[in-house]
Design an enzyme around this catalytic site. Structure first.
Site, PDB file in Angstrom:
ATOM      1  N   THR A 176       0.823  -1.212   0.000  1.00 46.21           N
ATOM      2  CA  THR A 176       0.000   0.000   0.000  1.00 46.21           C
ATOM      3  C   THR A 176       0.856   1.260   0.000  1.00 46.21           C
ATOM      4  O   THR A 176       1.978   1.249   0.538  1.00 46.21           O
ATOM      5  CB  THR A 176      -0.879  -0.004   1.268  1.00 46.21           C
TER       6      THR A 176
ATOM      7  N   TYR B 271      -1.408  -0.182  10.012  1.00 49.19           N
ATOM      8  CA  TYR B 271      -1.687  -0.812   8.711  1.00 49.19           C
ATOM      9  C   TYR B 271      -0.469  -0.672   7.790  1.00 49.19           C
ATOM     10  O   TYR B 271       0.076  -1.665   7.293  1.00 49.19           O
ATOM     11  CB  TYR B 271      -2.934  -0.173   8.085  1.00 49.19           C
TER      12      TYR B 271
END
Ligand code: UDP
Length: 325
Positions: free
Chosen positions: A118, A142
Site C-alpha cells: 500500500t 496498517y
C-alpha cells in the site's frame, strides 16, 4: 498441477478481481479465504478453500493439494483508522499471517510471491509524488504491517530464493466492467462506495472529512486506480517472475490526483443523482495528498491502465452496484 495460483483473500474486493484476471490469462486461481471480510459468493473463478493464515497446518494442506506455482497474497486487514485504534490486530493477522504463508510456500517448493502492499507505507509526505524510491515511513499500524512484510519478503529472497513482486496500491476503485463482482465492505468506509450508496438512496449523505488541508480545494487528494487495471498488473507481475527476473517493487496508481470534493462532483455527474454532502472534521490518520509519481510499472511490466479515469471508475462501480440491486 501447473497453472494453479494460490490467491489468499480471493473472496475480497481486489482478490476476486485478480481471480477473474488470472482465469482470463489461462491460470486457475485457488482462493484461500477465512471469510471474515470476504464473501464466498465473490468466488466465481476457480476453487475455494476455507482457511485462516494463522493455521499453518491448514496452509500446508492447501499447498499439498494444489501445488500452486505462485502465491498472490491479498488477505489482510486494511483499514487505516481501525489500525490506529487496534494495532495488535494488524500486527498479528497481517504480519504473522504473511510469515506463516511465506514459510508454507517455501516448504512446499513454491518460490513466486506477489504481495499487495500500500502507499500507506510512505506515511504523510504531503506535496510530493510518491514512487518506488521515496523513503518509507509509515504512520499507522496498517502501513507499518505492510512495510514489515515487504522487508520479510526481501530477506526471504536473499536467504531462500523466494522471488517476490510487491505492489504498492494507491486508492483502488471501480468494479468489474461486466458487473459480476464489486467492492463490498461491511461497514463501508471508502469514499466512492459511500458516495454511490448515497446516490442509490441507502445512505442519507456523505461526510467530507476535512476542508482545511493544504490542497487546492481544502479536501484530501487521492490517486484512484481501477481494480481491473490493478488486477491486470498482477498477471504481468506473475509473468515477470516466470521469466526469472528478480523481485521488485512497483507503485500502482494512475498518477492523477482527485480531491474528495471532485470525486463527489464526478459521482453526481455520472449517476445524475443529487448526493447530499456535509463537511465534517478531519479523519485521524489521513494524509493530505497521496499521488503516485511513477511510471516504473508501465515501463518494466508493460502495464497500461485503460479504465482508470475517474468517470469510468465511478460508472463501473455504479453499474455493478445497481446491477446487484
Ligand atoms: N473520505 C471522506 N468521507 C468518507 C470516506 C472517505 O471524506 O465517508 C475521504 C477520506 O478522508 C480520504 C479519502 O476520502 O481523504 C479517501 O478515503 P478512503 O477511505 O476511500 O481511502 P484511503 O485513502 O483511506 O485508503
Amino acid at each position: 498441477m501447473s497453472g494453479h495460483i494460490l490467491v489468499t483473500g480471493g473472496a475480497g474486493y481486489v482478490g476476486s478481481h485478480a481471480c477473474k484476471a488470472l482465469m482470463r490469462a489461462g491460470y486457475v486461481p485457488v482462493t484461500l479465504d477465512n471469510l471474515v471480510t470476504g464473501r464466498q459468493d465473490a468466488v466465481l473463478y476457480g476453487p475455494f478453500e476455507f482457511g485462516d493464515l494463522a493455521d499453518r497446518a491448514r496452509l500446508d494442506e492447501v499447498f499439498a493439494r494444489w501445488q500452486p506455482q505462485a502465491v498472490m497474497h491479498f488477505a489482510a486487514f486494511s483499514e487505516v483508522g481501525e489500525s490506529v485504534r487496534d494495532p495488535g490486530k494488524y500486527w498479528r493477522a497481517n504480519v504473522v499471517g504473511a510469515l506463516n504463508l511465506i514459510e508454507a510456500a517455501l516448504d512446499s517448493g513454491c518460490r513466486r510471491f506477489i504481495f499487495s502492499s500500500t502507499c500507506s507505507v510512505y506515511g504523510d509526505r504531503d506535496g510530493v509524488s510518491l514512487d518506488e524510491d521515496t523513503p518509507t515511513s509509515p504512520t499507522n499500524a496498517y502501513g507499518a504491517s505492510k512495510r514489515t512484510i515487504e522487508e520479510m519478503l526481501e530477506q526471504f529472497e536473499r536467504s531462500h530464493g523466494l522471488s517476490s513482486v510487491i505492489f504498492r496500491y494507491f486508492n483502488v476503485a471501480g468494479a468489474d466492467p461486466e458487473g459480476e463482482i464489486r467492492e463490498r465492505h461491511d461497514p463501508e468506509t471508502h469514499l466512492i462506495p459511500i458516495v454511490l450508496e448515497v446516490a442509490a438512496g441507502t445512505r442519507p449523505h456523505v461526510q467530507m472529512f476535512g476542508q482545511d488541508y493544504p490542497t487546492p480545494d481544502g479536501t484530501c487528494v487521492r490517486d484512484f486506480i481501477h481494480v481491473s487495471d490493478l488486477a491486470d498488473a498482477h498477471v504481468l507481475g506473475l509473468r515477470r517472475l516466470e521469466r526469472g527476473e528478480p523481485g521488485a517493487v512497483f507503485c500502482l496508481g494512475s498518477g492523477n490526483g482527485f480531491s474528495v470534493r471532485e470525486v463527489v462532483d464526478a459521482a453526481r455527474r455520472v449517476t445524475g443523482c443529487t448526493i447530499p454532502a456535509l463537511i465534517s472534521g478531519r479523519r485521524p490518520g489521513d494524509a493530505a495528498r497521496l499521488v503516485a509519481g511513477s511510471s516504473k510499472a508501465r515501463r518494466e511490466l508493460d502495464w497500461e491502465p485503460t479504465r482508470s479515469d475517474l468517470d469510468t471508475m465511478i460508472a463501473d462501480a455504479w453499474n455493478a452496484l445497481t446491477k446487484a440491486g
